[in-house]
Design a protein around this motif. Structure first.
Motif, PDB file in Angstrom:
ATOM      1  N   LEU A 100     -18.305  24.042 -41.567  1.00  0.00           N
ATOM      2  CA  LEU A 100     -18.091  24.939 -42.758  1.00  0.00           C
ATOM      3  C   LEU A 100     -18.837  24.473 -43.972  1.00  0.00           C
ATOM      4  CD1 LEU A 100     -14.305  25.851 -41.928  1.00  0.00           C
ATOM      5  CD2 LEU A 100     -16.409  27.027 -41.386  1.00  0.00           C
ATOM      6  N   GLU A 101     -19.362  23.426 -44.073  1.00  0.00           N
ATOM      7  CA  GLU A 101     -20.085  23.085 -45.269  1.00  0.00           C
ATOM      8  C   GLU A 101     -21.353  24.140 -45.599  1.00  0.00           C
ATOM      9  OE1 GLU A 101     -20.916  20.992 -48.614  1.00  0.00           O
ATOM     10  OE2 GLU A 101     -19.512  20.739 -47.172  1.00  0.00           O
ATOM     11  N   GLU A 102     -21.415  24.773 -44.339  1.00  0.00           N
ATOM     12  CA  GLU A 102     -22.421  25.986 -44.597  1.00  0.00           C
ATOM     13  C   GLU A 102     -22.009  26.994 -45.800  1.00  0.00           C
ATOM     14  OE1 GLU A 102     -25.624  26.383 -43.012  1.00  0.00           O
ATOM     15  OE2 GLU A 102     -25.216  24.227 -43.212  1.00  0.00           O
ATOM     16  N   THR A 103     -20.566  26.945 -45.835  1.00  0.00           N
ATOM     17  CA  THR A 103     -20.053  28.228 -46.756  1.00  0.00           C
ATOM     18  C   THR A 103     -19.864  27.574 -48.214  1.00  0.00           C
ATOM     19  OG1 THR A 103     -17.550  27.440 -46.416  1.00  0.00           O
ATOM     20  CG2 THR A 103     -18.804  29.114 -44.926  1.00  0.00           C
ATOM     21  N   ALA A 104     -20.123  26.119 -48.458  1.00  0.00           N
ATOM     22  CA  ALA A 104     -19.970  25.876 -49.774  1.00  0.00           C
ATOM     23  C   ALA A 104     -20.404  26.424 -51.032  1.00  0.00           C
ATOM     24  CB  ALA A 104     -20.571  24.300 -49.668  1.00  0.00           C
ATOM     25  N   ARG A 105     -21.809  27.231 -51.066  1.00  0.00           N
ATOM     26  CA  ARG A 105     -22.241  27.746 -51.979  1.00  0.00           C
ATOM     27  C   ARG A 105     -21.832  29.336 -51.872  1.00  0.00           C
ATOM     28  NH1 ARG A 105     -24.970  23.556 -50.959  1.00  0.00           N
ATOM     29  NH2 ARG A 105     -25.690  22.226 -52.520  1.00  0.00           N
ATOM     30  N   ASP A 106     -20.927  29.912 -51.050  1.00  0.00           N
ATOM     31  CA  ASP A 106     -20.698  31.282 -50.997  1.00  0.00           C
ATOM     32  C   ASP A 106     -20.074  31.798 -52.003  1.00  0.00           C
ATOM     33  OD1 ASP A 106     -21.746  30.873 -48.249  1.00  0.00           O
ATOM     34  OD2 ASP A 106     -19.816  31.597 -47.296  1.00  0.00           O
ATOM     35  N   ALA A 107     -20.545  33.017 -52.725  1.00  0.00           N
ATOM     36  CA  ALA A 107     -19.989  33.434 -53.866  1.00  0.00           C
ATOM     37  C   ALA A 107     -18.640  33.966 -53.716  1.00  0.00           C
ATOM     38  CB  ALA A 107     -20.917  34.209 -54.616  1.00  0.00           C
ATOM     39  N   ALA A 108     -18.658  34.653 -52.779  1.00  0.00           N
ATOM     40  CA  ALA A 108     -17.227  35.589 -52.438  1.00  0.00           C
ATOM     41  C   ALA A 108     -16.116  34.756 -52.104  1.00  0.00           C
ATOM     42  CB  ALA A 108     -17.409  36.462 -51.271  1.00  0.00           C
ATOM     43  N   ARG A 109     -16.453  33.430 -51.505  1.00  0.00           N
ATOM     44  CA  ARG A 109     -15.140  32.389 -50.849  1.00  0.00           C
ATOM     45  C   ARG A 109     -15.980  31.262 -50.308  1.00  0.00           C
ATOM     46  NH1 ARG A 109     -11.573  34.553 -46.367  1.00  0.00           N
ATOM     47  NH2 ARG A 109     -13.234  33.746 -45.197  1.00  0.00           N
ATOM     48  N   PRO A 110     -15.921  30.160 -51.287  1.00  0.00           N
ATOM     49  CA  PRO A 110     -16.598  28.991 -50.855  1.00  0.00           C
ATOM     50  C   PRO A 110     -15.774  28.424 -49.827  1.00  0.00           C
ATOM     51  CG  PRO A 110     -15.989  28.557 -53.090  1.00  0.00           C
ATOM     52  CD  PRO A 110     -15.821  30.152 -52.737  1.00  0.00           C
ATOM     53  N   TYR A 111     -15.853  27.839 -49.033  1.00  0.00           N
ATOM     54  CA  TYR A 111     -15.183  26.918 -47.981  1.00  0.00           C
ATOM     55  C   TYR A 111     -14.175  28.018 -47.545  1.00  0.00           C
ATOM     56  CZ  TYR A 111     -17.464  22.897 -49.649  1.00  0.00           C
ATOM     57  OH  TYR A 111     -18.503  22.008 -49.991  1.00  0.00           O
ATOM     58  N   LEU A 112     -13.105  27.510 -47.423  1.00  0.00           N
ATOM     59  CA  LEU A 112     -11.774  28.476 -47.018  1.00  0.00           C
ATOM     60  C   LEU A 112     -10.604  28.543 -48.275  1.00  0.00           C
ATOM     61  CD1 LEU A 112     -10.528  26.257 -43.862  1.00  0.00           C
ATOM     62  CD2 LEU A 112     -12.093  28.249 -44.120  1.00  0.00           C
ATOM     63  N   ALA A 113     -11.536  28.818 -49.473  1.00  0.00           N
ATOM     64  CA  ALA A 113     -10.639  28.909 -50.604  1.00  0.00           C
ATOM     65  C   ALA A 113      -9.656  30.241 -50.502  1.00  0.00           C
ATOM     66  CB  ALA A 113     -11.744  29.251 -51.698  1.00  0.00           C
ATOM     67  N   ASP A 114      -8.478  29.875 -50.763  1.00  0.00           N
ATOM     68  CA  ASP A 114      -7.265  30.798 -51.102  1.00  0.00           C
ATOM     69  C   ASP A 114      -6.799  31.412 -49.801  1.00  0.00           C
ATOM     70  OD1 ASP A 114      -6.926  30.586 -53.582  1.00  0.00           O
ATOM     71  OD2 ASP A 114      -8.531  31.973 -54.024  1.00  0.00           O
ATOM     72  N   MET A 115      -7.431  30.940 -48.316  1.00  0.00           N
ATOM     73  CA  MET A 115      -7.017  31.463 -47.124  1.00  0.00           C
ATOM     74  C   MET A 115      -5.952  30.570 -46.480  1.00  0.00           C
ATOM     75  SD  MET A 115      -9.585  31.400 -43.586  1.00  0.00           S
ATOM     76  CE  MET A 115     -10.838  32.178 -44.332  1.00  0.00           C
ATOM     77  N   PRO A 116      -4.968  31.449 -45.995  1.00  0.00           N
ATOM     78  CA  PRO A 116      -3.898  30.703 -45.244  1.00  0.00           C
ATOM     79  C   PRO A 116      -4.359  30.095 -43.875  1.00  0.00           C
ATOM     80  CG  PRO A 116      -3.600  33.115 -44.912  1.00  0.00           C
ATOM     81  CD  PRO A 116      -4.844  32.904 -46.066  1.00  0.00           C
ATOM     82  N   VAL A 117      -4.066  28.808 -43.716  1.00  0.00           N
ATOM     83  CA  VAL A 117      -4.415  28.087 -42.388  1.00  0.00           C
ATOM     84  C   VAL A 117      -3.332  27.699 -41.757  1.00  0.00           C
ATOM     85  CG1 VAL A 117      -5.803  26.429 -41.418  1.00  0.00           C
ATOM     86  CG2 VAL A 117      -6.442  27.615 -43.753  1.00  0.00           C
ATOM     87  N   GLY A 118      -2.871  28.110 -40.700  1.00  0.00           N
ATOM     88  CA  GLY A 118      -1.895  27.736 -39.735  1.00  0.00           C
ATOM     89  C   GLY A 118      -2.397  26.240 -39.028  1.00  0.00           C
ATOM     90  N   LEU A 119      -1.626  25.437 -38.789  1.00  0.00           N
ATOM     91  CA  LEU A 119      -1.955  24.082 -37.831  1.00  0.00           C
ATOM     92  C   LEU A 119      -0.987  24.100 -36.659  1.00  0.00           C
ATOM     93  CD1 LEU A 119      -2.337  22.122 -41.341  1.00  0.00           C
ATOM     94  CD2 LEU A 119      -4.087  23.177 -40.051  1.00  0.00           C
ATOM     95  N   ILE A 120      -1.679  23.598 -35.689  1.00  0.00           N
ATOM     96  CA  ILE A 120      -1.095  23.020 -34.559  1.00  0.00           C
ATOM     97  C   ILE A 120      -1.659  21.722 -33.921  1.00  0.00           C
ATOM     98  CG2 ILE A 120      -0.575  23.794 -32.094  1.00  0.00           C
ATOM     99  CD1 ILE A 120      -1.200  26.720 -32.981  1.00  0.00           C
ATOM    100  N   ALA A 121      -0.671  20.887 -33.382  1.00  0.00           N
ATOM    101  CA  ALA A 121      -1.288  19.864 -32.947  1.00  0.00           C
ATOM    102  C   ALA A 121      -0.539  19.225 -31.666  1.00  0.00           C
ATOM    103  CB  ALA A 121      -0.890  18.502 -34.050  1.00  0.00           C
ATOM    104  N   THR A 122      -1.264  19.022 -30.632  1.00  0.00           N
ATOM    105  CA  THR A 122      -0.680  18.627 -29.369  1.00  0.00           C
ATOM    106  C   THR A 122      -0.977  17.082 -29.018  1.00  0.00           C
ATOM    107  OG1 THR A 122      -2.469  19.389 -28.325  1.00  0.00           O
ATOM    108  CG2 THR A 122      -0.879  21.000 -28.378  1.00  0.00           C
ATOM    109  N   ALA A 123      -0.298  16.458 -28.361  1.00  0.00           N
ATOM    110  CA  ALA A 123      -0.293  15.042 -27.973  1.00  0.00           C
ATOM    111  C   ALA A 123       0.550  14.641 -27.058  1.00  0.00           C
ATOM    112  CB  ALA A 123      -0.385  14.093 -29.491  1.00  0.00           C
ATOM    113  N   TYR A 124       0.326  13.590 -26.229  1.00  0.00           N
ATOM    114  CA  TYR A 124       1.014  13.104 -25.420  1.00  0.00           C
ATOM    115  C   TYR A 124       1.895  11.832 -25.913  1.00  0.00           C
ATOM    116  CZ  TYR A 124       1.921  11.704 -20.488  1.00  0.00           C
ATOM    117  OH  TYR A 124       2.657  11.450 -19.371  1.00  0.00           O
ATOM    118  N   GLY A 125       2.965  12.318 -26.573  1.00  0.00           N
ATOM    119  CA  GLY A 125       3.890  11.539 -27.113  1.00  0.00           C
ATOM    120  C   GLY A 125       3.975  12.183 -28.746  1.00  0.00           C
ATOM    121  N   TRP A 126       4.976  11.979 -29.273  1.00  0.00           N
ATOM    122  CA  TRP A 126       5.309  12.216 -30.762  1.00  0.00           C
ATOM    123  C   TRP A 126       4.430  11.416 -31.715  1.00  0.00           C
ATOM    124  CZ3 TRP A 126       7.000  16.915 -30.755  1.00  0.00           C
ATOM    125  CH2 TRP A 126       8.073  17.018 -30.171  1.00  0.00           C
TER     126      TRP A 126
END
Length: 196
Positions: A100-126
């Motif tokens: 996503l470094e490819e989006t660094a210079r995007d005029a409309a939205r660099p990176y994930l600017a202002d975007m909501p991002v949901g997160l999930i982690a799975t692991a064998y143990g807590w």
């Protein structure tokens, strides 16, 4: 409204070598966003396996790299799911996010600017679920995105996913659906914030 005109939620996650519990968890969250009127696109383990190691000095990108970056550019929200490997995110997920470094210079939205991002982690143990969520939050902040308030931490030693899109613990399914509903809820706010 045609399906192609619906706002897009992109899912990133999984492992190389077949459909994993991480991918199944991500699919449940994406389905919940779909129920809220969004279209979805998932980049699972097989998709991420086709991405070469990120080279910041490369002058060209593969078709798979270009498709990934262009799809994220079109997204209204993102859901990232990673297995917890040695207390942090997996290499294939990190490699995809590095691209996503490819989006660094995007005029409309660099990176994930202002975007909501949901997160999930799975692991064998807590233990690794908490540190993996923390690592994902740090990465999303570095990419200028907004991690949603709720993140799903799933202990795959206890919870088993099935091929029909369910899990052995209904509470886990509800948590994953909450991740999808939250990105759907916050996506219109992000669009408003991006309007000059």
């Amino acid at each position: 409204m045609a399906d192609s005109e619906l706002p897009l939620v992109v899912g990133i996650g999984g492992t190389i070598g077949g459909v994993s519990s991480t991918e199944r968890a991500l699919r449940i969250a994406l389905d919940a966003a779909c129920q809220q009127g969004f279209r979805t696109r998932m980049f699972g383990g097989a998709d991420m396996a086709r991405l070469p190691l990120y080279d910041p000095k490369a002058t060209t990108r593969t078709p798979e790299e270009r498709e990934f970056v262009e799809t994220v550019r079109q997204a209204s929200a993102l859901i990232i799911a990673s297995p917890g490997y040695h207390g942090s995110i997996s290499g294939v997920v990190k490699n995809a996010l590095d691209l996503l470094e490819e989006t660094a210079r995007d005029a409309a939205r660099p990176y994930l600017a202002d975007m909501p991002v949901g997160l999930i982690a799975t692991a064998y143990g807590w233990q690794a679920t908490g540190s993996t969520i923390a690592a994902l939050r740090s990465i999303v902040h570095a990419l200028r995105g907004w991690p949603t308030p709720f993140a799903a931490a799933i202990n795959s030693q206890i919870v088993k996913f099935d091929e029909e899109g369910g899990a052995s613990d209904p509470a886990v399914v509800e948590q994953l659906m909450l991740v999808g509903r939250q990105v759907a809820r916050f996506a219109p706010l992000a669009a408003t914030a991006a309007t000059p």
